[in-house]
Design a protein around this motif. Sequence first.
Motif, PDB file in Angstrom:
ATOM      1  N   GLU A 216     -31.198 -51.886  -9.918  1.00 26.65           N
ATOM      2  CA  GLU A 216     -31.590 -50.923  -8.820  1.00 26.65           C
ATOM      3  C   GLU A 216     -30.764 -49.250  -9.374  1.00 26.65           C
ATOM      4  O   GLU A 216     -32.226 -48.643  -8.893  1.00 26.65           O
ATOM      5  CB  GLU A 216     -30.169 -50.761  -7.653  1.00 26.65           C
ATOM      6  CG  GLU A 216     -30.096 -51.919  -7.464  1.00 26.65           C
ATOM      7  CD  GLU A 216     -31.286 -52.508  -6.391  1.00 26.65           C
ATOM      8  OE1 GLU A 216     -31.717 -51.247  -5.973  1.00 26.65           O
ATOM      9  OE2 GLU A 216     -32.078 -53.843  -5.833  1.00 26.65           O
ATOM     10  N   ILE A 217     -30.134 -48.837 -10.214  1.00 28.44           N
ATOM     11  CA  ILE A 217     -30.556 -48.044 -11.083  1.00 28.44           C
ATOM     12  C   ILE A 217     -31.869 -47.312 -11.613  1.00 28.44           C
ATOM     13  O   ILE A 217     -32.598 -45.877 -11.719  1.00 28.44           O
ATOM     14  CB  ILE A 217     -29.185 -47.187 -11.765  1.00 28.44           C
ATOM     15  CG1 ILE A 217     -28.394 -47.656 -10.334  1.00 28.44           C
ATOM     16  CG2 ILE A 217     -29.553 -46.193 -12.563  1.00 28.44           C
ATOM     17  CD1 ILE A 217     -27.305 -48.048 -11.804  1.00 28.44           C
ATOM     18  N   GLN A 219     -34.940 -48.079 -11.522  1.00 26.43           N
ATOM     19  CA  GLN A 219     -36.348 -47.796 -10.711  1.00 26.43           C
ATOM     20  C   GLN A 219     -36.437 -46.141 -10.572  1.00 26.43           C
ATOM     21  O   GLN A 219     -37.287 -45.695  -9.868  1.00 26.43           O
ATOM     22  CB  GLN A 219     -35.358 -48.056  -9.135  1.00 26.43           C
ATOM     23  CG  GLN A 219     -35.922 -49.573  -8.811  1.00 26.43           C
ATOM     24  CD  GLN A 219     -36.097 -50.462  -8.154  1.00 26.43           C
ATOM     25  OE1 GLN A 219     -36.995 -50.239  -6.898  1.00 26.43           O
ATOM     26  NE2 GLN A 219     -35.723 -51.688  -8.205  1.00 26.43           N
ATOM     27  N   TYR A 220     -35.285 -45.548 -10.786  1.00 25.99           N
ATOM     28  CA  TYR A 220     -34.998 -44.039 -10.399  1.00 25.99           C
ATOM     29  C   TYR A 220     -35.219 -43.266 -11.576  1.00 25.99           C
ATOM     30  O   TYR A 220     -35.418 -41.830 -12.658  1.00 25.99           O
ATOM     31  CB  TYR A 220     -34.372 -43.239 -10.069  1.00 25.99           C
ATOM     32  CG  TYR A 220     -34.078 -44.453  -8.556  1.00 25.99           C
ATOM     33  CD1 TYR A 220     -34.471 -44.157  -7.408  1.00 25.99           C
ATOM     34  CD2 TYR A 220     -33.036 -44.983  -7.947  1.00 25.99           C
ATOM     35  CE1 TYR A 220     -34.734 -44.678  -6.235  1.00 25.99           C
ATOM     36  CE2 TYR A 220     -33.210 -45.737  -7.028  1.00 25.99           C
ATOM     37  CZ  TYR A 220     -33.754 -44.882  -5.962  1.00 25.99           C
ATOM     38  OH  TYR A 220     -33.283 -46.038  -5.035  1.00 25.99           O
ATOM     39  N   THR A 221     -35.709 -44.575 -13.597  1.00 19.79           N
ATOM     40  CA  THR A 221     -35.854 -43.766 -14.571  1.00 19.79           C
ATOM     41  C   THR A 221     -37.414 -43.568 -14.839  1.00 19.79           C
ATOM     42  O   THR A 221     -37.590 -43.664 -14.032  1.00 19.79           O
ATOM     43  CB  THR A 221     -34.919 -44.458 -15.220  1.00 19.79           C
ATOM     44  OG1 THR A 221     -35.765 -45.662 -15.138  1.00 19.79           O
ATOM     45  CG2 THR A 221     -33.694 -44.972 -15.140  1.00 19.79           C
ATOM     46  N   TYR A 224     -39.825 -45.920 -15.678  1.00 15.61           N
ATOM     47  CA  TYR A 224     -39.725 -47.435 -14.770  1.00 15.61           C
ATOM     48  C   TYR A 224     -41.219 -47.874 -14.441  1.00 15.61           C
ATOM     49  O   TYR A 224     -42.223 -48.393 -14.682  1.00 15.61           O
ATOM     50  CB  TYR A 224     -38.439 -47.240 -13.755  1.00 15.61           C
ATOM     51  CG  TYR A 224     -39.023 -48.517 -13.080  1.00 15.61           C
ATOM     52  CD1 TYR A 224     -38.331 -49.178 -13.053  1.00 15.61           C
ATOM     53  CD2 TYR A 224     -39.277 -48.032 -11.832  1.00 15.61           C
ATOM     54  CE1 TYR A 224     -39.010 -50.744 -12.280  1.00 15.61           C
ATOM     55  CE2 TYR A 224     -39.973 -49.237 -10.511  1.00 15.61           C
ATOM     56  CZ  TYR A 224     -39.114 -50.213 -11.027  1.00 15.61           C
ATOM     57  OH  TYR A 224     -39.526 -51.585  -9.858  1.00 15.61           O
ATOM     58  N   ALA A 242     -45.140 -47.862  -5.359  1.00 12.75           N
ATOM     59  CA  ALA A 242     -43.471 -47.146  -5.993  1.00 12.75           C
ATOM     60  C   ALA A 242     -43.744 -46.783  -7.542  1.00 12.75           C
ATOM     61  O   ALA A 242     -42.982 -45.421  -8.068  1.00 12.75           O
ATOM     62  CB  ALA A 242     -42.390 -48.295  -5.615  1.00 12.75           C
ATOM     63  N   ASN A 246     -43.349 -42.635  -8.467  1.00 10.58           N
ATOM     64  CA  ASN A 246     -42.322 -42.771  -9.687  1.00 10.58           C
ATOM     65  C   ASN A 246     -42.782 -41.612 -11.059  1.00 10.58           C
ATOM     66  O   ASN A 246     -41.939 -40.847 -11.160  1.00 10.58           O
ATOM     67  CB  ASN A 246     -41.568 -43.864 -10.552  1.00 10.58           C
ATOM     68  CG  ASN A 246     -40.474 -43.930 -11.533  1.00 10.58           C
ATOM     69  OD1 ASN A 246     -41.207 -43.311 -13.102  1.00 10.58           O
ATOM     70  ND2 ASN A 246     -38.871 -43.428 -11.216  1.00 10.58           N
ATOM     71  N   TRP A 250     -42.065 -37.889 -11.473  1.00 16.98           N
ATOM     72  CA  TRP A 250     -41.489 -37.212 -12.633  1.00 16.98           C
ATOM     73  C   TRP A 250     -42.149 -36.249 -13.181  1.00 16.98           C
ATOM     74  O   TRP A 250     -42.102 -35.626 -13.797  1.00 16.98           O
ATOM     75  CB  TRP A 250     -41.170 -38.070 -13.747  1.00 16.98           C
ATOM     76  CG  TRP A 250     -39.465 -38.950 -13.034  1.00 16.98           C
ATOM     77  CD1 TRP A 250     -39.324 -40.647 -12.653  1.00 16.98           C
ATOM     78  CD2 TRP A 250     -38.472 -38.895 -13.685  1.00 16.98           C
ATOM     79  NE1 TRP A 250     -37.980 -41.044 -12.820  1.00 16.98           N
ATOM     80  CE2 TRP A 250     -36.867 -39.124 -12.615  1.00 16.98           C
ATOM     81  CE3 TRP A 250     -38.257 -36.919 -13.559  1.00 16.98           C
ATOM     82  CZ2 TRP A 250     -35.701 -39.480 -12.641  1.00 16.98           C
ATOM     83  CZ3 TRP A 250     -36.130 -37.341 -14.241  1.00 16.98           C
ATOM     84  CH2 TRP A 250     -35.773 -38.016 -13.544  1.00 16.98           C
TER      85      TRP A 250
END
Length: 269
Positions: A216-217, A219-221, A224, A242, A246, A250
């Motif tokens: 889950e975490i 997905q925000y890096t 990813y 998504a 992402n 970024w």
Amino acid sequence: MSTGSMAPPDLATRRAPGLGGFNLTVLKLEIRRLLRNRRTVLFTMVLPVFFFLAFGLNSSYAFQSAGPTAHGNVSAEIMISLALYGAVLATTAGGAMVSIERAAGWSRQLRLTPLSPAAYIVIKMLTAMVLGLSSLTAVYVVGGITGKPTMPAYLWVVTALCVWIGSLVFAAYGLFMGYLLPTENVMQILSFTLVLFAFAGGVFIPLSQFPKLFQEIAQYTPLYGLNYLVHAPLLGSGVHLAWVANAVIWLAIFAGGATWRLRQDTARV
């Protein structure tokens, strides 16, 4: 004697160059200057190739299919992963070299030129992309020579382009960190963060092998979305919005941060 004909032109009537001062001459000079740093060029080419030779040729899994809908084998999947890591490493290193210019006061000299901060950031990002292209090309060439990665010919081109274009995100990251961090620490910090991003993005180890919370975490890096996008043509899994979001978010964060830091540097007295 009249000196009217020798008077300097009225500055108010002079036009600022288009595109914020962006031009191909400056871009060529930046590329030539970057490629003179042979240690950085060799490092960003050799390291991902070494990893591919170490992990991408294992006969116990290299020839297995990369997935139920995949168009190639595991060796091809690993080659793409390590080409991505190499391109990201190279573009980050290329961007971060502005820390040296910053320490020498070069950023302040930009105030004397018509080059806008945004145009300068674009030039630096494109320059770093050349280094990224060298790195991913080295991985693909070695992969082709070994003969282990198998996928349709068009996917060699498509996946390489995906990796190269995607590495633009980390050209911006290198620039942002180069303007943000002290010169003597920038590459040590960046090398460490890239390894963390690679693990968190599933570049080295599939995210399916990690606990649910970690997935889950992840997905925000920053890596990813790129990791999934560059593998999508091979795996035949389609593209999720998504993943694109992402990568785009970024890129905007890093490019915006680099532009902001450059403005701060050029504004100093």
